[in-house]
Scaffold this motif. Structure first.
Motif, PDB file in Angstrom:
ATOM      1  N   TYR A 131       0.815  -1.212   0.000  1.00  0.00           N
ATOM      2  CA  TYR A 131       0.000   0.000   0.000  1.00  0.00           C
ATOM      3  C   TYR A 131       0.852   1.267   0.000  1.00  0.00           C
ATOM      4  CZ  TYR A 131      -3.879  -3.205   0.915  1.00  0.00           C
ATOM      5  OH  TYR A 131      -4.796  -4.222   0.822  1.00  0.00           O
ATOM      6  N   SER A 161      -4.091 -12.599   2.420  1.00  0.00           N
ATOM      7  CA  SER A 161      -4.075 -11.312   3.127  1.00  0.00           C
ATOM      8  C   SER A 161      -5.466 -10.835   3.544  1.00  0.00           C
ATOM      9  CB  SER A 161      -3.361 -10.252   2.280  1.00  0.00           C
ATOM     10  OG  SER A 161      -3.254  -9.045   3.008  1.00  0.00           O
ATOM     11  N   THR A 218     -13.641  -8.214  -2.780  1.00  0.00           N
ATOM     12  CA  THR A 218     -13.480  -8.398  -4.212  1.00  0.00           C
ATOM     13  C   THR A 218     -12.003  -8.282  -4.574  1.00  0.00           C
ATOM     14  OG1 THR A 218     -14.199  -7.635  -6.368  1.00  0.00           O
ATOM     15  CG2 THR A 218     -14.156  -5.987  -4.647  1.00  0.00           C
ATOM     16  N   LEU A 219     -11.519  -9.236  -5.336  1.00  0.00           N
ATOM     17  CA  LEU A 219     -10.085  -9.311  -5.631  1.00  0.00           C
ATOM     18  C   LEU A 219      -9.775  -9.213  -7.118  1.00  0.00           C
ATOM     19  CD1 LEU A 219      -9.228 -12.269  -3.232  1.00  0.00           C
ATOM     20  CD2 LEU A 219      -8.876  -9.836  -2.821  1.00  0.00           C
ATOM     21  N   GLY A 220     -10.794  -9.449  -7.940  1.00  0.00           N
ATOM     22  CA  GLY A 220     -10.572  -9.356  -9.379  1.00  0.00           C
ATOM     23  C   GLY A 220     -10.568  -7.889  -9.796  1.00  0.00           C
ATOM     24  N   LEU A 221      -9.985  -7.578 -10.933  1.00  0.00           N
ATOM     25  CA  LEU A 221      -9.861  -6.184 -11.370  1.00  0.00           C
ATOM     26  C   LEU A 221     -10.570  -5.969 -12.704  1.00  0.00           C
ATOM     27  CD1 LEU A 221      -6.132  -5.503 -10.424  1.00  0.00           C
ATOM     28  CD2 LEU A 221      -8.080  -4.209  -9.588  1.00  0.00           C
ATOM     29  N   TYR A 276      -6.990 -10.184   7.208  1.00  0.00           N
ATOM     30  CA  TYR A 276      -7.367  -8.821   7.569  1.00  0.00           C
ATOM     31  C   TYR A 276      -8.843  -8.690   7.917  1.00  0.00           C
ATOM     32  CZ  TYR A 276      -8.071  -3.785   7.317  1.00  0.00           C
ATOM     33  OH  TYR A 276      -8.414  -2.480   7.599  1.00  0.00           O
ATOM     34  N   TYR A 277      -9.711  -9.367   7.130  1.00  0.00           N
ATOM     35  CA  TYR A 277     -11.143  -9.248   7.374  1.00  0.00           C
ATOM     36  C   TYR A 277     -11.648 -10.305   8.360  1.00  0.00           C
ATOM     37  CZ  TYR A 277     -11.371  -5.851   3.575  1.00  0.00           C
ATOM     38  OH  TYR A 277     -11.201  -4.732   2.792  1.00  0.00           O
ATOM     39  N   VAL A 293     -18.421  -4.229   1.393  1.00  0.00           N
ATOM     40  CA  VAL A 293     -17.662  -4.685   0.236  1.00  0.00           C
ATOM     41  C   VAL A 293     -16.275  -4.083   0.364  1.00  0.00           C
ATOM     42  CG1 VAL A 293     -17.422  -4.590  -2.267  1.00  0.00           C
ATOM     43  CG2 VAL A 293     -19.686  -4.784  -1.235  1.00  0.00           C
ATOM     44  N   GLY A 294     -15.268  -4.912   0.377  1.00  0.00           N
ATOM     45  CA  GLY A 294     -13.916  -4.401   0.535  1.00  0.00           C
ATOM     46  C   GLY A 294     -13.037  -4.870  -0.590  1.00  0.00           C
ATOM     47  N   GLY A 295     -11.900  -4.211  -0.725  1.00  0.00           N
ATOM     48  CA  GLY A 295     -10.921  -4.640  -1.706  1.00  0.00           C
ATOM     49  C   GLY A 295      -9.640  -4.983  -0.988  1.00  0.00           C
ATOM     50  N   SER A 296      -8.754  -5.668  -1.692  1.00  0.00           N
ATOM     51  CA  SER A 296      -7.462  -5.986  -1.091  1.00  0.00           C
ATOM     52  C   SER A 296      -6.477  -6.206  -2.221  1.00  0.00           C
ATOM     53  CB  SER A 296      -7.583  -7.239  -0.227  1.00  0.00           C
ATOM     54  OG  SER A 296      -6.357  -7.533   0.411  1.00  0.00           O
ATOM     55  N   ASP A 297      -5.235  -5.807  -1.997  1.00  0.00           N
ATOM     56  CA  ASP A 297      -4.240  -5.868  -3.063  1.00  0.00           C
ATOM     57  C   ASP A 297      -3.012  -6.599  -2.562  1.00  0.00           C
ATOM     58  OD1 ASP A 297      -2.242  -3.405  -4.822  1.00  0.00           O
ATOM     59  OD2 ASP A 297      -2.947  -5.381  -5.444  1.00  0.00           O
TER      60      ASP A 297
END
Lengths: 360, 362
Positions: free
Chosen positions: B116, B173, B276-279, B177-178, B298-302
């Motif tokens: 990040y 990850s 959601t992990l897809g882009l 985290y969640y 709804v969260g994202g993660s990278d």
């Protein structure tokens, strides 16, 4: 056999104002309330706040309205009768009722003091009660509700300013706590400076949080900074201002119920920041996925709060001398008030002086 | 005048690169920098083919620069270490994932969240501090700052481990985290591909009940019998979906195409979380009512930071988790990309770089 008329449905006469159809225009309405059951509390309504949801419901904008519809879920008054098994209240107490009057009491949500998420929750108006009759809200002279759904209003809170806390207040208080946006050092954005937004600013400041108000109207800046105590003010159409604020907020409470772009708001969040929607736009919003992923950010929602938390919120407000900023109106002004509410022309909640102006 | 890729740096390198938005890869000569005091030089043995590689070679996200050497699921052996390098020695088996550098001084870098860092540098298609382009793992060698290199645990197969460096950390990850780690809780996984199949394995290792949600029933037996999922839900079957409403504590959505979120939000319990992990290249539609009425999010993660990437590899070693791979030769890469576009792989292609790259030079 014909269904009973609204006046005959229950034993105790009641009077209020109701919308009869999707025009949403309200007019005098005779109906009736149930007998005060062993766990019920009956009270004389003194004030009722006008929530924007009342306007949505009066016009059947969500498709769930049953007419005639007596709105009102920011209700305060004085207890006139208590059932034999009521333990928490007595005649003369100052009390309030918010958005809920029933739940199942047995599901996971109810067991965790989250009646607001119970799949069988019963709304204060336009919903079906346990006995099959339709619930009527607080634009009326008396209310009867189960003790579980009644909150005490502490003596130091003026009743008219306390009424809007029963919906607007809990709606913003709950996510500030749940999403950990309630500690000194945290920076929260509040989108929309209306009924919900102005109370959010007051609560957040009382929690020691740094607050930035985000609004489409530059005219609200002075109010926000000087009167409500916000730390800064962002006009959402000001590209430079918004750009300078990118990545600065731990969380944002978004009170806007119209369709609006959330992409710029996601940009304002720090990494792992949270955008919490408490207004409920009827259509889906566009969610840009890249910013969510690249910053590990979250978009969530929150709807009112459970009864335990609602009492906690009222007590917090009393301790910090927080009430809503209101314009008190008479009952027969209600249709004009609704028209003004539609244009956002109120600072920041109308409250109907039921006790003095609701007359048959 | 700008130097050619071959002359940019002192050490010759060879790989396969995409030259334009057709995305077709072909042999490519370039060069790697000198091994700095904090660098390790790695002879690449395997490289996983991530779906992001496909998006990138075709410029589907709009920021591709050509020529592009993709590849960010790299496994190899150390051939050289800089004088300040503490964690590795020559012959160690190591991996490199999605990042090769960061600023090392911001609050995120200090919290082991290099992923990040606003100045994080991707393993390929990004710009190094010296202005040159980064080239990825579809190549014979790479030079990386030791902070961005992880150790491959002993006993883990190099080919099965490579995809963990992106797919593995990408699901591990957010699961940590969640809070998706409470035994007995119910996790739904949308999409059974590179990310999805690893998520099933890791989810089961956390003691979760796992339901695979897929648009076709053909993956059902695989999911249940071989991967160990507890149940399988066909997302196109309205009756089955309805029966599953409000039953899941969490959902990991690995689908990278544009798709509807509303049906998956309905599967969540109150307070449920969808990550959601897809882009997808376009925004998704997000209905707000379910979020407000159910306090859902709804969260994202990278990917994940370097410390967590090592932790993930060690966790996988402990639970015998590797990716299910189809090993290919370097010169089969274009066919593999076409098959990947049709999801015709169980579940990750891995290029056998050591045994096929140099042959492809001929």
């Amino acid at each position: 056999m014909a269904a009973k008329s609204h006046e005959e449905e229950h034993p105790n006469k009641a009077f209020g104002w109701a919308a009869r159809d999707q025009s949403g225009v309200l007019s005098p309405f005779q109906f009736s309330r149930r007998v005060t059951g062993e766990k019920d509390v009956a009270f004389k309504v003194l004030f009722c706040g006008i929530c924007h949801s009342d306007l949505h419901m009066a016009k059947n904008e969500w498709g769930t309205s049953t007419y005639p519809l007596v709105p009102g879920h920011e209700i305060v008054g004085q207890v006139t009768e208590v059932g034999s098994k009521v333990e928490k209240f007595k005649v003369g107490d100052k009390v309030g009722v918010g958005c809920l009057v029933g739940s199942c009491h047995s599901c996971d949500s109810c067991s965790n003091n989250l009646e607001n998420y119970c799949p069988e929750l019963i709304l204060t108006y336009s919903a079906k009660y346990h006995d099959g009759t339709i619930t009527y809200g607080g634009y009326s002279d008396i209310m009867v509700a189960d003790e579980h759904f009644i909150v005490r209003i502490p003596d130091n809170l003026p009743l008219d300013g306390a009424a809007p806390l029963l919906c607007a207040g809990i709606t913003v208080y709950s996510p500030l706590r749940f999403f950990d946006l309630d500690k000194p050092g945290i920076h929260v954005g509040v989108v929309g400076l209306g009924g919900l937004g102005h109370v959010a600013v007051k609560f957040a400041k009382a929690m020691g949080v740094k607050v930035t108000v985000i609004s489409t109207s530059p005219s609200k800046k002075q109010e926000a900074l000087e009167h409500l105590g916000a730390d800064s003010f962002l006009v959402s159409r000001d590209q430079d201002g918004m750009q300078a604020a990118v990545g600065t907020m731990d969380g944002i409470i978004d009170t806007v119920s119209a369709t609006h772009p959330i992409s710029p708001l996601i940009g304002l969040l720090k990494t792992r920041g949270k955008l919490v929607l408490v207004g409920a736009p009827a259509k889906p919003l566009e969610l840009p996925v890249f910013p969510l992923l690249l910053g590990g950010k979250v978009v969530g929602g929150s709807g009112i709060g459970g009864m335990k938390e609602t009492q906690e919120m009222i007590d917090f407000a009393a301790k910090n001398n927080i009430t809503a900023d209101i314009e008190v109106i008479s009952m027969d002004y209600v249709n004009t008030a609704m028209e003004r509410l539609l244009k956002g022309d109120v600072r920041y909640r109308f409250v109907i002086d039921i006790g003095n102006t609701l007359k048959i | 005048m700008a130097k050619s890729p071959e002359e940019e740096h002192p050490h010759k390198a060879f790989g396969w690169a995409a030259k334009d938005t057709s995305g077709i890869l072909s042999p490519f000569h370039f060069s790697r920098r000198d091994n700095g005091v904090e660098d390790v030089t790695i002879k690449i043995l395997y490289c996983g083919v991530c779906h992001s590689d496909l998006h990138a070679v075709k410029n589907e996200w709009g920021f591709s620069r050509y020529p592009m050497v993709p590849g960010h699921e790299i496994v190899g052996v150390v051939t050289k270490t800089g004088s300040n390098v503490m964690k590795f020695k020559v012959d160690d088996r190591v991996g490199v994932g999605v990042m090769v550098n960061s600023c090392k001084s911001c609050e995120y870098c200090h919290q082991d969240l290099e992923n990040y860092c606003p100045k994080m540098i991707f393993t390929y298609n990004a710009q190094n501090h010296d202005g040159t382009k980064t080239y990825g793992g579809y190549s014979n060698t790479i030079v990386v700052d030791e902070r961005f290199v992880v150790r491959i645990p002993d006993g883990m197969p190099g080919d099965g481990c490579a995809p963990l460096l992106c797919a593995g950390i990408t699901v591990y990850s957010p699961m940590k985290y969640y809070g998706m780690t409470e035994p007995g809780k119910h996790l739904g996984i949308v999409g059974l591909g590179g990310l999805g199949h690893v998520a099933v394995k890791i989810g089961k290792a956390f003691g979760l009940k796992v339901t695979v949600i897929s648009s076709s029933s053909r993956k059902e037996r695989e999911a249940l019998d071989r991967l160990g999922a507890d149940s399988f839900l066909v997302s196109n079957d309205p009756a089955k979906m309805k029966a599953a409403f409000g039953t899941m504590d969490y959902i990991i959505d690995t689908v990278s195409a544009v798709h509807a979120l509303a049906p998956f939000l309905s599967l969540l319990k109150t307070n449920g979380k969808l990550v959601t992990l897809g882009l997808p290249e376009k925004p998704l539609e997000l209905p707000i009512f379910p979020l407000v009425l159910g306090r859902k999010l709804v969260g994202g993660s990278d990917v994940g930071g370097m410390k967590e990437t090592q932790e993930m590899l060690d966790f996988c070693a402990k639970h015998n988790i590797t990716a299910d791979v189809e090993v290919i030769q370097m010169d089969q890469i274009n066919t593999a990309m076409e098959r990947l576009a049709k999801s015709d792989v169980r579940y990750r292609f891995v290029i056998d770089v050591a045994n096929s790259l140099s042959q492809s030079q001929l």
